[in-house]
Design an enzyme around this catalytic site. Structure first.
Site, PDB file in Angstrom:
ATOM      1  N   PRO A 134      16.375  -4.564  56.326  1.00 32.94           N
ATOM      2  CA  PRO A 134      16.467  -3.114  56.943  1.00 32.94           C
ATOM      3  C   PRO A 134      17.188  -2.578  54.780  1.00 32.94           C
ATOM      4  CG  PRO A 134      18.405  -3.637  58.031  1.00 32.94           C
ATOM      5  CD  PRO A 134      17.227  -4.900  57.863  1.00 32.94           C
ATOM      6  N   ARG A 186      -5.701  -4.377  58.475  1.00 44.23           N
ATOM      7  CA  ARG A 186      -6.877  -3.823  58.822  1.00 44.23           C
ATOM      8  C   ARG A 186      -7.540  -3.214  57.984  1.00 44.23           C
ATOM      9  NH1 ARG A 186      -6.097   1.738  59.968  1.00 44.23           N
ATOM     10  NH2 ARG A 186      -7.330   1.267  62.408  1.00 44.23           N
ATOM     11  N   ASP A 189      -8.013   6.964  58.655  1.00 46.78           N
ATOM     12  CA  ASP A 189      -6.736   7.159  59.696  1.00 46.78           C
ATOM     13  C   ASP A 189      -5.801   7.946  58.571  1.00 46.78           C
ATOM     14  OD1 ASP A 189      -7.745   4.606  60.573  1.00 46.78           O
ATOM     15  OD2 ASP A 189      -6.537   3.278  59.300  1.00 46.78           O
TER      16      ASP A 189
HETATM   17  N1  ADE Z   1      15.142  -6.764  59.875  1.00 48.68           N
HETATM   18  C1  ADE Z   1      16.090  -5.800  60.545  1.00 48.68           C
HETATM   19  N2  ADE Z   1      16.149  -4.997  60.714  1.00 48.68           N
HETATM   20  C2  ADE Z   1      14.407  -4.383  59.489  1.00 48.68           C
HETATM   21  C3  ADE Z   1      13.485  -3.517  59.254  1.00 48.68           C
HETATM   22  N3  ADE Z   1      14.350  -1.888  59.930  1.00 48.68           N
HETATM   23  N4  ADE Z   1      13.139  -3.596  58.497  1.00 48.68           N
HETATM   24  C4  ADE Z   1      12.599  -4.814  58.141  1.00 48.68           C
HETATM   25  N5  ADE Z   1      13.242  -5.867  58.285  1.00 48.68           N
HETATM   26  C5  ADE Z   1      13.762  -5.986  59.549  1.00 48.68           C
END
Ligand code: ADE
Length: 231
Positions: free
Chosen positions: A89, A154, A169
């Site tokens: 994240p 894809r 898309d």
């Molecule tokens: N691991 C935990 N949360 C994540 C996210 N939002 N994006 C990528 N990997 C992650």
């Protein structure tokens, strides 16, 4: 394209990789996806891959050793130079432009770790690109890796039945996709717009452009602002 995935939970990938477009693309040899279990590279007999954090605190932290040994092993499985990606994240937010960029690579190595904690030396020592799929926290990078793979595969030539499908898309030209209709012509008092039955291809194309822009203005005005910032 070849995609190697490093994970503690290879079984999570089985079903998504064995259905629909991903299955077809793999069967057709458009993409080769190879799973590696980080736990196979644990140094002790208990197959431990995490330990308590130095300095105290809750949870467990993934040890660097098994991850580095797993990467060293996976790198050697193919001569192609990989692009290394860590799902976290804390990374840059994934979008269609990034999917397109990655679809032009010949090899990706994706590292899906536990969110709770990575030893910081994994990040520092690997010098991998960090990618997030959104501002929320998942239990691990596995689902994020699957999202990335789905969006990238894809876009590979031949992956969709009709290569034009991806061009229309949402996001591929910076805006949302135009509305689509199929049979029946009238469903619960909702009728297919006359223009789509007119056979006038130029007018249909213009209508679709107008609709795409209109719904983008209404539902995702931020996409148009982004566009203006770029120009
Ligand atoms: N691991 C935990 N949360 C994540 C996210 N939002 N994006 C990528 N990997 C992650």
């Amino acid at each position: 394209m070849r995609i190697d995935i490093l994970t503690l939970f290879p079984e999570m990938f089985e079903s998504p990789l064995s259905c629909s477009i991903l299955k077809r693309a793999r069967d057709a040899g458009i993409v080769e996806i190879v799973l590696a279990n980080i736990r196979d590279f644990a140094a002790d007999n208990y197959r431990n891959v995490d330990d308590k954090p130095y300095g105290g605190g809750p949870g467990m932290v993934m040890m660097p050793g098994p991850v580095f040994d797993c990467i060293d092993h996976v790198r050697k499985l193919s001569p192609e130079k990989p692009r290394l990606i860590l799902l976290t994240p804390q990374g840059r937010k994934f979008d269609q432009a990034k999917a397109l960029e990655l679809s032009r690579e010949s090899r990706l190595i994706l590292i899906a770790g536990k969110y709770e904690g990575f030893d910081e030396r994994i990040r520092i020592g690997l010098d991998a690109e960090q990618i997030s799929i959104g501002d929320y926290v998942l239990n691990g990078g596995e689902l994020a890796a699957m999202v990335l793979i789905d969006a990238v595969v894809r876009l590979l030539p031949g992956a969709l039945g009709d290569d034009d499908s991806a061009k229309d898309d949402s996001f591929s030209n910076g805006i949302l996709e135009y509305p689509q209709y199929t049979r029946p012509e009238t469903f619960r008092d909702m009728k297919v717009p006359d223009i789509l039955l007119s056979g006038d291809h130029a007018k249909i194309a213009q209508w679709r452009r107008d609709q795409a822009l209109e719904r983008t203005k209404k539902w995702r005005p931020d996409l148009l602002e982004d566009d203006e910032q770029k120009t």
